[in-house]
Design a protein around this motif. Structure first.
Motif, PDB file in Angstrom:
ATOM      1  N   VAL A 109      20.291  25.895  68.212  1.00  0.00           N
ATOM      2  CA  VAL A 109      20.788  26.587  69.396  1.00  0.00           C
ATOM      3  C   VAL A 109      21.751  25.705  70.189  1.00  0.00           C
ATOM      4  O   VAL A 109      21.539  24.508  70.379  1.00  0.00           O
ATOM      5  N   CYS A 110      22.841  26.328  70.642  1.00  0.00           N
ATOM      6  CA  CYS A 110      23.838  25.652  71.489  1.00  0.00           C
ATOM      7  C   CYS A 110      24.333  26.683  72.492  1.00  0.00           C
ATOM      8  O   CYS A 110      25.265  27.443  72.211  1.00  0.00           O
ATOM      9  N   MET A 111      23.691  26.721  73.639  1.00  0.00           N
ATOM     10  CA  MET A 111      24.002  27.739  74.638  1.00  0.00           C
ATOM     11  C   MET A 111      24.336  27.093  75.977  1.00  0.00           C
ATOM     12  O   MET A 111      23.865  25.995  76.281  1.00  0.00           O
ATOM     13  N   ALA A 133      26.311  30.442  72.019  1.00  0.00           N
ATOM     14  CA  ALA A 133      26.294  31.638  72.862  1.00  0.00           C
ATOM     15  C   ALA A 133      26.421  31.240  74.326  1.00  0.00           C
ATOM     16  O   ALA A 133      26.011  30.146  74.721  1.00  0.00           O
ATOM     17  N   MET A 134      26.968  32.161  75.098  1.00  0.00           N
ATOM     18  CA  MET A 134      27.012  32.043  76.559  1.00  0.00           C
ATOM     19  C   MET A 134      26.308  33.270  77.126  1.00  0.00           C
ATOM     20  O   MET A 134      26.945  34.265  77.482  1.00  0.00           O
ATOM     21  N   PRO A 135      24.965  33.235  77.226  1.00  0.00           N
ATOM     22  CA  PRO A 135      24.210  34.428  77.630  1.00  0.00           C
ATOM     23  C   PRO A 135      23.994  34.550  79.134  1.00  0.00           C
ATOM     24  O   PRO A 135      23.026  35.167  79.591  1.00  0.00           O
ATOM     25  N   GLU A 136      24.907  33.998  79.905  1.00  0.00           N
ATOM     26  CA  GLU A 136      24.674  33.879  81.350  1.00  0.00           C
ATOM     27  C   GLU A 136      24.560  35.208  82.087  1.00  0.00           C
ATOM     28  O   GLU A 136      23.877  35.296  83.117  1.00  0.00           O
ATOM     29  N   THR A 137      25.239  36.262  81.623  1.00  0.00           N
ATOM     30  CA  THR A 137      25.136  37.529  82.359  1.00  0.00           C
ATOM     31  C   THR A 137      23.719  38.097  82.301  1.00  0.00           C
ATOM     32  O   THR A 137      23.345  38.914  83.135  1.00  0.00           O
ATOM     33  N   ALA A 138      22.909  37.658  81.339  1.00  0.00           N
ATOM     34  CA  ALA A 138      21.524  38.121  81.245  1.00  0.00           C
ATOM     35  C   ALA A 138      20.652  37.540  82.345  1.00  0.00           C
ATOM     36  O   ALA A 138      19.571  38.073  82.631  1.00  0.00           O
ATOM     37  N   ALA A 167      27.043  37.531  73.190  1.00  0.00           N
ATOM     38  CA  ALA A 167      26.994  37.588  71.723  1.00  0.00           C
ATOM     39  C   ALA A 167      26.913  36.191  71.120  1.00  0.00           C
ATOM     40  O   ALA A 167      27.516  35.240  71.619  1.00  0.00           O
ATOM     41  N   ARG A 168      26.177  36.088  70.015  1.00  0.00           N
ATOM     42  CA  ARG A 168      25.955  34.814  69.351  1.00  0.00           C
ATOM     43  C   ARG A 168      26.938  34.627  68.190  1.00  0.00           C
ATOM     44  O   ARG A 168      27.197  35.566  67.444  1.00  0.00           O
ATOM     45  N   MET A 169      27.434  33.417  68.048  1.00  0.00           N
ATOM     46  CA  MET A 169      28.262  33.046  66.906  1.00  0.00           C
ATOM     47  C   MET A 169      27.474  32.034  66.081  1.00  0.00           C
ATOM     48  O   MET A 169      27.223  30.909  66.533  1.00  0.00           O
ATOM     49  N   ALA A 177      35.534  31.772  65.273  1.00  0.00           N
ATOM     50  CA  ALA A 177      35.766  32.147  66.664  1.00  0.00           C
ATOM     51  C   ALA A 177      36.479  31.068  67.460  1.00  0.00           C
ATOM     52  O   ALA A 177      36.943  31.330  68.578  1.00  0.00           O
ATOM     53  N   GLY A 178      36.549  29.837  66.942  1.00  0.00           N
ATOM     54  CA  GLY A 178      37.231  28.759  67.645  1.00  0.00           C
ATOM     55  C   GLY A 178      36.327  27.878  68.475  1.00  0.00           C
ATOM     56  O   GLY A 178      36.804  26.992  69.188  1.00  0.00           O
ATOM     57  N   LEU A 179      35.015  28.072  68.375  1.00  0.00           N
ATOM     58  CA  LEU A 179      34.077  27.237  69.118  1.00  0.00           C
ATOM     59  C   LEU A 179      33.768  25.942  68.387  1.00  0.00           C
ATOM     60  O   LEU A 179      33.526  24.911  69.006  1.00  0.00           O
ATOM     61  N   ALA A 180      33.728  25.994  67.067  1.00  0.00           N
ATOM     62  CA  ALA A 180      33.512  24.810  66.234  1.00  0.00           C
ATOM     63  C   ALA A 180      34.774  24.539  65.423  1.00  0.00           C
ATOM     64  O   ALA A 180      35.611  25.433  65.238  1.00  0.00           O
ATOM     65  N   THR A 181      34.886  23.301  64.955  1.00  0.00           N
ATOM     66  CA  THR A 181      36.079  22.931  64.174  1.00  0.00           C
ATOM     67  C   THR A 181      35.783  22.788  62.692  1.00  0.00           C
ATOM     68  O   THR A 181      36.699  22.906  61.870  1.00  0.00           O
TER      69      THR A 181
END
Length: 346
Positions: A109-111, A133-138, A167-169, A177-181
């Motif tokens: 997990v990396c949120m 993921a960025m689940p902050e709106t929850a 949403a989770r990547m 998605a451009g979050l990891a290289t």
């Protein structure tokens, strides 16, 4: 250094390891300060060629210690949120400005705050178990730790989709998605670590796996059309008009989250598309201090992280009922606080 962060030099690497597995390595203030101290130390050490951050137990990092921030706010300590977020965002900026390669090994997990201590680095290595993921709106927050700058710059409208829905990547999808290289199999991590500390960051490419197809490829047209809309109402209308299963599922997810948070998250993401990273972090600090004092935040953290009943009582309860004036008031011009003005300081 904080006991929950291990710091040492190994070969060419300045090593930083998160060691708070009982909390999925969620960042508290002491951990943030220890990582920043290590970054400053290694940045000027001529024997350190690059920095390497990892967390081998129970995932990379589940976020920031929002439960502690909520508890402090309920106890009428209004300074805790400002101190925490100012320190966290300064660290995010320092990672982005690090003069040496900054390598994050993300397995699990990396949120939230975990994204903040990885995606601003030069090398973000995701295993098949990595989940970004960025689940902050929850929990009635918003995409922060510099993601109001980052997410609008992801391909198409993927960043708005992630920021509003949480949403989770997973795995290779994070690279698409451009979050990891780089995508590296988990079984290869020990060999990669050994090669890194011996030979430096040039070895990463030799360990990277070919990317499988992006699992969201078929949904990209729906995502890009809906989440490029100029308002939350238009996003909802485009999803409703699509009628497909993915669009309907996405609309249902949006309706589960804090309606107010979806609106203020959309606003800061739209603005972040035109800001520099320091400007985005300063805006995030101003917003974080405000929303963490609101009943909506207290309720979101209660439902998801404290009581864990997953039954929040949002006020207002519907996306359509959020008052635009209330959202606009959160972004009214204010004199910058000292912490805000200093966000670009190392």
């Amino acid at each position: 250094m904080d006991q929950e962060v291990q710091v040492w030099r190994e070969g060419r690497a300045g090593r930083i390891r998160l060691q708070r597995p009982q909390a999925l390595n969620a960042l508290n203030l002491g951990m943030i300060q220890s990582i920043h101290e290590a970054l400053n130390l290694f940045s000027v050490d001529p024997d350190v060629h690059f920095l390497l951050i990892d967390a081998p137990e129970r995932g990379f990092c589940a976020g920031g210690d929002v439960r502690g921030i909520r508890a402090a706010a309920l106890a009428d300590d209004r300074s805790a949120a400002r101190i925490f977020f100012a320190a966290e965002y300064k660290l995010n900026q320092a990672i982005a400005a690090c003069p040496k390669p900054f390598v994050a090994l993300v397995d699990g997990v990396c949120m939230g705050g975990g994204i903040g201590i990885s995606v601003h680095g030069s090398h973000r290595i995701a295993t098949e178990r990595a989940m970004f993921a960025m689940p902050e709106t929850a929990i009635a927050l918003f995409p922060d730790v510099g993601t109001s700058y980052l997410l609008p710059r992801l391909p198409g409208a993927l960043g708005f989709y992630m920021g509003l829905t949480g949403a989770r990547m997973v795995g290779a999808d994070a690279v698409h998605a451009g979050l990891a290289t780089h995508f590296v199999r988990r079984e290869s991590l020990p060999a990669l670590e050994a090669a890194l500390v011996r030979d430096g960051v040039a070895v990463v490419a030799a360990f990277a796996e070919p990317l499988p197809a992006f699992s969201l490829a078929a949904a990209r047209p729906v995502i890009d059309l809906a989440f490029s809309a100029p308002s939350v109402a238009d996003i909802m209308a485009r999803l409703a008009a699509d009628g497909g299963a993915f669009a309907q599922e996405t609309l249902a997810i949006l309706r589960l989250h804090s309606p107010s948070a979806v609106h203020w998250s959309f606003a800061i993401l739209r603005a972040g598309a035109h800001r520099s990273l320091p400007e985005a972090l300063a805006a995030e600090l101003a917003l974080a201090v405000q929303v963490t004092s609101l009943p909506e935040f207290f309720e979101g953290v209660r439902a998801v992280l404290v009581d864990k009943d997953r039954a929040p009582h949002w006020q207002p309860a519907r996306l359509e009922d959020v008052d635009p004036a209330a959202i606009n008031a959160l972004f009214a011009d204010r004199p910058p606080a000292p912490e805000t003005a200093a966000l670009s300081d190392r």
